[in-house]
Scaffold this motif. Structure first.
Motif, PDB file in Angstrom:
ATOM      1  N   ASP A   1     -17.707 -21.283  95.035  1.00  0.00           N
ATOM      2  CA  ASP A   1     -17.568 -22.168  93.881  1.00  0.00           C
ATOM      3  C   ASP A   1     -17.953 -23.562  94.322  1.00  0.00           C
ATOM      4  N   SER A   2     -17.027 -24.516  94.210  1.00  0.00           N
ATOM      5  CA  SER A   2     -17.352 -25.863  94.671  1.00  0.00           C
ATOM      6  C   SER A   2     -17.175 -25.852  96.171  1.00  0.00           C
ATOM      7  N   SER A   3     -17.932 -25.019  96.826  1.00  0.00           N
ATOM      8  CA  SER A   3     -17.737 -24.788  98.239  1.00  0.00           C
ATOM      9  C   SER A   3     -19.026 -24.345  98.880  1.00  0.00           C
ATOM     10  N   VAL A   4     -18.913 -24.055 100.186  1.00  0.00           N
ATOM     11  CA  VAL A   4     -20.077 -23.538 100.887  1.00  0.00           C
ATOM     12  C   VAL A   4     -19.654 -22.421 101.776  1.00  0.00           C
TER      13      VAL A   4
ATOM     14  N   ASP B   1      -0.403 -33.727  98.714  1.00  0.00           N
ATOM     15  CA  ASP B   1      -0.727 -32.458  99.369  1.00  0.00           C
ATOM     16  C   ASP B   1       0.057 -31.293  98.754  1.00  0.00           C
ATOM     17  N   LYS B   2       1.125 -31.604  98.014  1.00  0.00           N
ATOM     18  CA  LYS B   2       1.907 -30.542  97.389  1.00  0.00           C
ATOM     19  C   LYS B   2       1.136 -29.843  96.257  1.00  0.00           C
ATOM     20  N   ALA B   3       0.069 -30.488  95.760  1.00  0.00           N
ATOM     21  CA  ALA B   3      -0.788 -29.820  94.772  1.00  0.00           C
ATOM     22  C   ALA B   3      -1.532 -28.661  95.435  1.00  0.00           C
ATOM     23  N   ASP B   4      -1.947 -28.865  96.686  1.00  0.00           N
ATOM     24  CA  ASP B   4      -2.588 -27.789  97.444  1.00  0.00           C
ATOM     25  C   ASP B   4      -1.605 -26.658  97.739  1.00  0.00           C
ATOM     26  N   VAL B   5      -0.344 -27.032  97.980  1.00  0.00           N
ATOM     27  CA  VAL B   5       0.683 -26.022  98.269  1.00  0.00           C
ATOM     28  C   VAL B   5       0.842 -25.105  97.059  1.00  0.00           C
ATOM     29  N   TYR B   6       0.858 -25.696  95.876  1.00  0.00           N
ATOM     30  CA  TYR B   6       0.949 -24.923  94.638  1.00  0.00           C
ATOM     31  C   TYR B   6      -0.228 -23.951  94.535  1.00  0.00           C
ATOM     32  N   SER B   7      -1.431 -24.468  94.750  1.00  0.00           N
ATOM     33  CA  SER B   7      -2.635 -23.636  94.657  1.00  0.00           C
ATOM     34  C   SER B   7      -2.602 -22.508  95.681  1.00  0.00           C
ATOM     35  N   PHE B   8      -2.098 -22.817  96.876  1.00  0.00           N
ATOM     36  CA  PHE B   8      -1.970 -21.773  97.900  1.00  0.00           C
ATOM     37  C   PHE B   8      -1.040 -20.667  97.412  1.00  0.00           C
TER      38      PHE B   8
ATOM     39  N   ASP C   1      -8.882 -28.167  95.366  1.00  0.00           N
ATOM     40  CA  ASP C   1      -9.453 -27.017  94.650  1.00  0.00           C
ATOM     41  C   ASP C   1      -9.299 -25.731  95.469  1.00  0.00           C
ATOM     42  N   ILE C   2      -8.094 -25.515  95.971  1.00  0.00           N
ATOM     43  CA  ILE C   2      -7.809 -24.287  96.706  1.00  0.00           C
ATOM     44  C   ILE C   2      -7.735 -23.128  95.717  1.00  0.00           C
ATOM     45  N   LYS C   3      -8.531 -22.104  95.969  1.00  0.00           N
ATOM     46  CA  LYS C   3      -8.549 -20.897  95.149  1.00  0.00           C
ATOM     47  C   LYS C   3      -9.264 -19.814  95.947  1.00  0.00           C
ATOM     48  N   ALA C   4      -9.164 -18.584  95.481  1.00  0.00           N
ATOM     49  CA  ALA C   4      -9.737 -17.465  96.227  1.00  0.00           C
ATOM     50  C   ALA C   4     -11.248 -17.595  96.390  1.00  0.00           C
ATOM     51  N   THR C   5     -11.917 -18.282  95.470  1.00  0.00           N
ATOM     52  CA  THR C   5     -13.362 -18.456  95.569  1.00  0.00           C
ATOM     53  C   THR C   5     -13.737 -19.430  96.672  1.00  0.00           C
TER      54      THR C   5
ATOM     55  N   THR D   1      -7.657 -40.734  89.164  1.00  0.00           N
ATOM     56  CA  THR D   1      -8.071 -41.004  87.788  1.00  0.00           C
ATOM     57  C   THR D   1      -8.955 -39.882  87.260  1.00  0.00           C
ATOM     58  N   ARG D   2      -9.480 -39.047  88.153  1.00  0.00           N
ATOM     59  CA  ARG D   2     -10.306 -37.922  87.759  1.00  0.00           C
ATOM     60  C   ARG D   2      -9.624 -36.639  88.212  1.00  0.00           C
ATOM     61  N   ILE D   3      -9.454 -35.719  87.293  1.00  0.00           N
ATOM     62  CA  ILE D   3      -8.808 -34.461  87.630  1.00  0.00           C
ATOM     63  C   ILE D   3      -9.863 -33.505  88.177  1.00  0.00           C
ATOM     64  N   ALA D   4      -9.713 -33.111  89.418  1.00  0.00           N
ATOM     65  CA  ALA D   4     -10.663 -32.185  90.034  1.00  0.00           C
ATOM     66  C   ALA D   4      -9.899 -30.943  90.458  1.00  0.00           C
ATOM     67  N   GLY D   5     -10.200 -29.840  89.834  1.00  0.00           N
ATOM     68  CA  GLY D   5      -9.497 -28.615  90.176  1.00  0.00           C
ATOM     69  C   GLY D   5      -9.917 -27.502  89.259  1.00  0.00           C
TER      70      GLY D   5
END
Length: 363
Positions: A360-363, A213-220, A158-162, A192-196
């Motif tokens: 967001d889903s963060s601290v 890990d390439k999903a994180d690369v996309y988000s980056f 769940d890499i995003k600016a938030t 099995t669960r989409i989290a993002g």
């Protein structure tokens, strides 16, 4: 009795985790006073607190729906707390009492990158070009550590600016990196669960649940695009036919006019060469094919100018755009598959993750 066991376990495992009592946390947050709430994410609300010694903390109150037992929770927290990197939010410790599962993190004064770039007018920060470039490199370094250097080899999901927080000196730190591990169902690249979050999710993950890990690369790549443009990928539509900022970037790339994306607020106070480098890397990271996206360590080297930018192997065409739109459509129609979605102030389906004012889903 139960609490003594957990504290003993933490000490026996020599984990770098502190233990906090519920009384301490309640005192620090004024009994979870709504006035101290600084965010709401997929894993629960976040509160600012001040300990008796005057130090500031961020407390995430995890959902009681967690599938993990307390013993497993303590072990995972201990492992995650051992991951130390200047570009990861530091976990101070936890509290397990009754039904309460609480995580205690360092408090970062300057909120999230999302708020700094495209929050409300009175919340935005004047980020100059040098600061934006540094933030981009720091996020890349944090991800490279999680993917390639840490013991746990974490895919954030769940890499995003938030989920990029800024400290007093505007240094970037990735938040929520451990919660992806805590929420993990099985050790596999198939989830099995989409989290993002819609708009940041890689097409292969959104459509097929294929996670690497390439999903994180996309988000980056999306975040890098936002840093340069000062625009939200999901909330900015330059023309009606474009769903995302990313699609507009593809058009400008074909027209060889990518610099049109640079935040107008920067005026001429930026390096065209450095801006083109960041934009080229952003689009390289969002390649429709995960295997053609670079590793994050290579992204760091490219951003720092140590190695040349990899040549784009695949030209994006109508099929690629259709794949992205199809992924968006599927997610929008089936909100039950979502565990985290786009910000509450945008017109996207309601799920378990919303972009709060700080996190967001963060601290």
């Amino acid at each position: 009795m139960m609490m003594i066991i957990y504290v003993t376990e933490l000490r026996a495992l020599e984990l770098q985790t502190g233990y906090y009592s519920l009384r301490q946390i309640k005192a620090a947050t004024h009994n979870f006073d709504p006035a101290n709430k600084i965010g709401e994410g997929g894993f629960g609300p976040v509160y600012k607190g001040v300990l008796s010694d005057g130090s500031e903390i961020a407390v995430k109150q995890l959902s009681s729906k967690s599938k993990q037992g307390n013993r497993e929770f303590v072990t995972e927290i201990g492992m995650i707390s051992a991951l130390q990197h200047p570009n990861l939010v530091k976990l101070y410790g936890c509290c397990i009492e009754g039904k309460e599962l609480l995580l205690v993190y360092e408090y970062l004064e300057n909120n999230s990158l999302a708020r700094a770039l495209f929050g409300k007018e009175n919340q935005r920060l004047n980020l100059d070009w040098a600061t934006r470039q540094r933030i981009c490199i720091q996020v890349a370094r944090g991800l490279a550590y999680l993917h390639e250097e840490s013991r746990l080899k974490i895919v954030h999901r769940d890499i995003k600016a938030t989920n990029v927080l800024l400290d007093k000196e505007l240094n970037a730190k990735i938040s929520d990196f451990g919660l992806a591990k805590l929420d993990e169902e099985e050790n596999t690249h198939i989830s099995t669960r989409i989290a993002g979050t819609i708009g940041y999710m890689a097409p292969e993950y959104a459509m097929r649940g294929y996670l690497t890990d390439k999903a994180d690369v996309y988000s980056f790549g999306i975040v890098a695009l936002e840093i340069v443009s000062g625009k939200s990928n999901t909330n900015y539509r330059p023309k009606e036919e474009f769903v995302y900022l990313l699609d507009w970037a593809y058009v400008l790339q074909e027209q060889e006019n990518l610099l049109e994306l640079v935040d107008p607020g920067l005026g001429s106070n930026y390096s065209k060469k450095e801006a083109m480098r960041m934009l080229d890397i952003a689009l390289l990271c969002t390649n429709p094919s995960p295997t053609l996206r670079p590793a994050m360590s290579a992204v760091v080297s490219m951003l720092e100018g140590k190695i040349p930018i990899q040549k784009q192997v695949v030209k994006r065409g109508a099929m690629d755009a259709d794949m992205r739109f199809r992924a968006f459509e599927l997610l929008s129609q089936d909100s039950q598959t979502l565990t985290s979605i786009a910000s509450a102030d945008s017109q996207r389906p309601t799920g378990t993750s919303t972009d709060g004012p700080w996190v967001d889903s963060s601290v």
